[in-house]
Scaffold this motif. Structure first.
Motif, PDB file in Angstrom:
ATOM      1  N   ILE A   1       0.839  -1.206   0.000  1.00 24.72           N
ATOM      2  CA  ILE A   1       0.000   0.000   0.000  1.00 24.72           C
ATOM      3  C   ILE A   1       0.868   1.248   0.000  1.00 24.72           C
ATOM      4  O   ILE A   1       0.626   2.182  -0.772  1.00 24.72           O
ATOM      5  CB  ILE A   1      -0.976  -0.013   1.199  1.00 24.72           C
ATOM      6  N   ALA A   2       1.886   1.269   0.852  1.00 25.93           N
ATOM      7  CA  ALA A   2       2.773   2.442   0.896  1.00 25.93           C
ATOM      8  C   ALA A   2       3.460   2.635  -0.454  1.00 25.93           C
ATOM      9  O   ALA A   2       3.505   3.746  -0.988  1.00 25.93           O
ATOM     10  CB  ALA A   2       3.797   2.292   2.020  1.00 25.93           C
ATOM     11  N   GLY A   3       3.979   1.565  -1.022  1.00 24.14           N
ATOM     12  CA  GLY A   3       4.633   1.659  -2.324  1.00 24.14           C
ATOM     13  C   GLY A   3       3.689   2.095  -3.423  1.00 24.14           C
ATOM     14  O   GLY A   3       4.078   2.828  -4.346  1.00 24.14           O
ATOM     15  N   SER A   4       2.446   1.659  -3.328  1.00 26.59           N
ATOM     16  CA  SER A   4       1.469   2.002  -4.372  1.00 26.59           C
ATOM     17  C   SER A   4       1.206   3.495  -4.450  1.00 26.59           C
ATOM     18  O   SER A   4       0.799   3.995  -5.503  1.00 26.59           O
ATOM     19  CB  SER A   4       0.148   1.255  -4.148  1.00 26.59           C
ATOM     20  N   ARG A   5       1.448   4.216  -3.389  1.00 22.20           N
ATOM     21  CA  ARG A   5       1.230   5.670  -3.416  1.00 22.20           C
ATOM     22  C   ARG A   5       2.169   6.331  -4.423  1.00 22.20           C
ATOM     23  O   ARG A   5       1.815   7.305  -5.067  1.00 22.20           O
ATOM     24  CB  ARG A   5       1.408   6.285  -2.017  1.00 22.20           C
ATOM     25  N   VAL A   6       3.387   5.761  -4.563  1.00 20.68           N
ATOM     26  CA  VAL A   6       4.333   6.259  -5.573  1.00 20.68           C
ATOM     27  C   VAL A   6       3.959   5.704  -6.935  1.00 20.68           C
ATOM     28  O   VAL A   6       3.897   6.436  -7.922  1.00 20.68           O
ATOM     29  CB  VAL A   6       5.786   5.867  -5.198  1.00 20.68           C
ATOM     30  N   TRP A   7       3.715   4.388  -7.026  1.00 25.92           N
ATOM     31  CA  TRP A   7       3.395   3.741  -8.300  1.00 25.92           C
ATOM     32  C   TRP A   7       2.171   4.366  -8.962  1.00 25.92           C
ATOM     33  O   TRP A   7       2.099   4.460 -10.177  1.00 25.92           O
ATOM     34  CB  TRP A   7       3.152   2.250  -8.115  1.00 25.92           C
ATOM     35  N   LEU A   8       1.209   4.793  -8.135  1.00 27.97           N
ATOM     36  CA  LEU A   8      -0.010   5.396  -8.669  1.00 27.97           C
ATOM     37  C   LEU A   8       0.167   6.882  -8.981  1.00 27.97           C
ATOM     38  O   LEU A   8      -0.732   7.517  -9.527  1.00 27.97           O
ATOM     39  CB  LEU A   8      -1.165   5.212  -7.682  1.00 27.97           C
ATOM     40  N   GLY A   9       1.299   7.451  -8.591  1.00 23.66           N
ATOM     41  CA  GLY A   9       1.569   8.858  -8.872  1.00 23.66           C
ATOM     42  C   GLY A   9       0.937   9.825  -7.889  1.00 23.66           C
ATOM     43  O   GLY A   9       0.887  11.021  -8.145  1.00 23.66           O
ATOM     44  N   HIS A  10       0.467   9.327  -6.751  1.00 23.44           N
ATOM     45  CA  HIS A  10      -0.165  10.207  -5.756  1.00 23.44           C
ATOM     46  C   HIS A  10       0.862  10.943  -4.902  1.00 23.44           C
ATOM     47  O   HIS A  10       0.571  12.009  -4.357  1.00 23.44           O
ATOM     48  CB  HIS A  10      -1.090   9.417  -4.837  1.00 23.44           C
ATOM     49  N   HIS A  11       2.045  10.345  -4.738  1.00 24.03           N
ATOM     50  CA  HIS A  11       3.085  10.922  -3.883  1.00 24.03           C
ATOM     51  C   HIS A  11       4.459  10.643  -4.465  1.00 24.03           C
ATOM     52  O   HIS A  11       4.634   9.743  -5.277  1.00 24.03           O
ATOM     53  CB  HIS A  11       3.023  10.316  -2.469  1.00 24.03           C
ATOM     54  N   THR A  12       5.437  11.405  -3.980  1.00 24.84           N
ATOM     55  CA  THR A  12       6.835  11.152  -4.320  1.00 24.84           C
ATOM     56  C   THR A  12       7.411  10.171  -3.295  1.00 24.84           C
ATOM     57  O   THR A  12       6.811   9.941  -2.235  1.00 24.84           O
ATOM     58  CB  THR A  12       7.653  12.460  -4.280  1.00 24.84           C
ATOM     59  N   VAL A  13       8.574   9.627  -3.598  1.00 27.14           N
ATOM     60  CA  VAL A  13       9.235   8.712  -2.660  1.00 27.14           C
ATOM     61  C   VAL A  13       9.497   9.403  -1.315  1.00 27.14           C
ATOM     62  O   VAL A  13       9.210   8.823  -0.261  1.00 27.14           O
ATOM     63  CB  VAL A  13      10.525   8.116  -3.275  1.00 27.14           C
ATOM     64  N   PRO A  14      10.028  10.641  -1.287  1.00 26.88           N
ATOM     65  CA  PRO A  14      10.230  11.292   0.016  1.00 26.88           C
ATOM     66  C   PRO A  14       8.925  11.491   0.808  1.00 26.88           C
ATOM     67  O   PRO A  14       8.915  11.357   2.036  1.00 26.88           O
ATOM     68  CB  PRO A  14      10.869  12.642  -0.339  1.00 26.88           C
ATOM     69  N   GLN A  15       7.830  11.811   0.125  1.00 30.85           N
ATOM     70  CA  GLN A  15       6.549  11.992   0.816  1.00 30.85           C
ATOM     71  C   GLN A  15       6.095  10.691   1.469  1.00 30.85           C
ATOM     72  O   GLN A  15       5.593  10.680   2.592  1.00 30.85           O
ATOM     73  CB  GLN A  15       5.486  12.502  -0.156  1.00 30.85           C
ATOM     74  N   VAL A  16       6.285   9.580   0.772  1.00 36.97           N
ATOM     75  CA  VAL A  16       5.927   8.266   1.313  1.00 36.97           C
ATOM     76  C   VAL A  16       6.882   7.885   2.434  1.00 36.97           C
ATOM     77  O   VAL A  16       6.451   7.371   3.480  1.00 36.97           O
ATOM     78  CB  VAL A  16       5.900   7.198   0.195  1.00 36.97           C
ATOM     79  N   ALA A  17       8.170   8.138   2.252  1.00 39.20           N
ATOM     80  CA  ALA A  17       9.154   7.798   3.284  1.00 39.20           C
ATOM     81  C   ALA A  17       8.875   8.556   4.586  1.00 39.20           C
ATOM     82  O   ALA A  17       8.914   7.961   5.677  1.00 39.20           O
ATOM     83  CB  ALA A  17      10.565   8.082   2.786  1.00 39.20           C
ATOM     84  N   VAL A  18       8.586   9.839   4.485  1.00 40.46           N
ATOM     85  CA  VAL A  18       8.277  10.619   5.682  1.00 40.46           C
ATOM     86  C   VAL A  18       6.960  10.131   6.305  1.00 40.46           C
ATOM     87  O   VAL A  18       6.849  10.023   7.524  1.00 40.46           O
ATOM     88  CB  VAL A  18       8.230  12.135   5.364  1.00 40.46           C
ATOM     89  N   GLY A  19       5.981   9.811   5.482  1.00 38.19           N
ATOM     90  CA  GLY A  19       4.727   9.255   6.001  1.00 38.19           C
ATOM     91  C   GLY A  19       4.959   7.950   6.745  1.00 38.19           C
ATOM     92  O   GLY A  19       4.413   7.735   7.827  1.00 38.19           O
ATOM     93  N   CYS A  20       5.786   7.082   6.176  1.00 37.83           N
ATOM     94  CA  CYS A  20       6.090   5.800   6.837  1.00 37.83           C
ATOM     95  C   CYS A  20       6.823   6.020   8.159  1.00 37.83           C
ATOM     96  O   CYS A  20       6.514   5.370   9.161  1.00 37.83           O
ATOM     97  CB  CYS A  20       6.912   4.907   5.918  1.00 37.83           C
ATOM     98  N   ALA A  21       7.793   6.927   8.165  1.00 32.64           N
ATOM     99  CA  ALA A  21       8.523   7.219   9.403  1.00 32.64           C
ATOM    100  C   ALA A  21       7.575   7.778  10.467  1.00 32.64           C
ATOM    101  O   ALA A  21       7.646   7.399  11.647  1.00 32.64           O
ATOM    102  CB  ALA A  21       9.659   8.207   9.122  1.00 32.64           C
ATOM    103  N   TYR A  22       6.678   8.659  10.049  1.00 31.76           N
ATOM    104  CA  TYR A  22       5.695   9.241  10.976  1.00 31.76           C
ATOM    105  C   TYR A  22       4.790   8.152  11.540  1.00 31.76           C
ATOM    106  O   TYR A  22       4.564   8.079  12.755  1.00 31.76           O
ATOM    107  CB  TYR A  22       4.866  10.304  10.256  1.00 31.76           C
ATOM    108  N   GLY A  23       4.266   7.284  10.663  1.00 33.19           N
ATOM    109  CA  GLY A  23       3.384   6.208  11.107  1.00 33.19           C
ATOM    110  C   GLY A  23       4.077   5.236  12.036  1.00 33.19           C
ATOM    111  O   GLY A  23       3.491   4.767  13.023  1.00 33.19           O
TER     112      GLY A  23
END
Length: 186
Positions: free
Chosen positions: A134-156
């Motif tokens: 799911i986290a990876g799909s946010r980049v694959w789907l074009g909704h977020h950049t890798v840094p946006q997902v990485a920071v989201g994952c670290a926050y979660g």
């Protein structure tokens, strides 16, 4: 060349529906969470669910401080107008992917769950890879950049660890609320 095109079409038969499912997985995860809360009537599961919601809402609250836009949409879908840093989906699903393994390792199993030795490992074999997908799909789907997902994952991850610590050190375990909610059992 024809064989390569055929292999790509086979890949697309799996890839596109998988991405479509991952794009709507928030509905599936929310429904499964609601079902689990209602099925178990557990204060611990309700607390976990409240943590997932608190994680999502707190991420939404901090997005305006980053003010980072989302990547430009390459499909016909409408561009989301909210900020992209950090990714709310990534933070929330990482909360799930962290809290559930912690609960499996350190908390007693709720009586409504199967009490077999295979249940906890099976849960982990489903939850953890699904969270990564799911986290990876946010980049694959074009909704977020890798840094946006990485920071989201670290926050979660951080939010989940703190939320779990609060439960095990004052709000739940050894304080009368491990399995049954007084609200639902009276």
């Amino acid at each position: 060349m024809h064989g390569q095109r055929q292999d790509n079409s086979r890949c697309n038969l799996f890839y596109k529906p998988t991405l479509r499912f991952l794009d709507r997985t928030n509905l599936v995860v929310t429904a499964l969470t609601a079902f689990t809360v209602l099925y178990t009537r557990s204060a611990g599961v309700a607390y976990f669910s409240a943590g997932a919601l608190a994680c999502a809402m707190s991420v939404k609250a901090i997005k305006p401080f980053f003010r980072q836009t989302r990547p430009a949409q390459t499909t016909q879908r409408k561009q989301k107008q909210t900020y992209g840093m950090p990714s709310t989906h990534s933070a929330t699903i990482t909360f799930y992917g962290t809290y559930i393994p912690l609960a499996c390792a350190w908390l007693p199993s709720h009586p409504s769950f199967p009490q077999t030795s295979l249940f906890r490992p099976l849960v982990l074999l489903v939850v953890v890879p699904w969270a990564f997908a799911i986290a990876g799909s946010r980049v694959w789907l074009g909704h977020h950049t890798v840094p946006q997902v990485a920071v989201g994952c670290a926050y979660g991850f951080a939010f989940s660890c703190v939320w779990f610590w609060l439960w095990t050190h004052g709000l739940g375990v050894n304080h009368g609320a491990t399995h049954a909610s007084a609200l639902w059992e009276k």
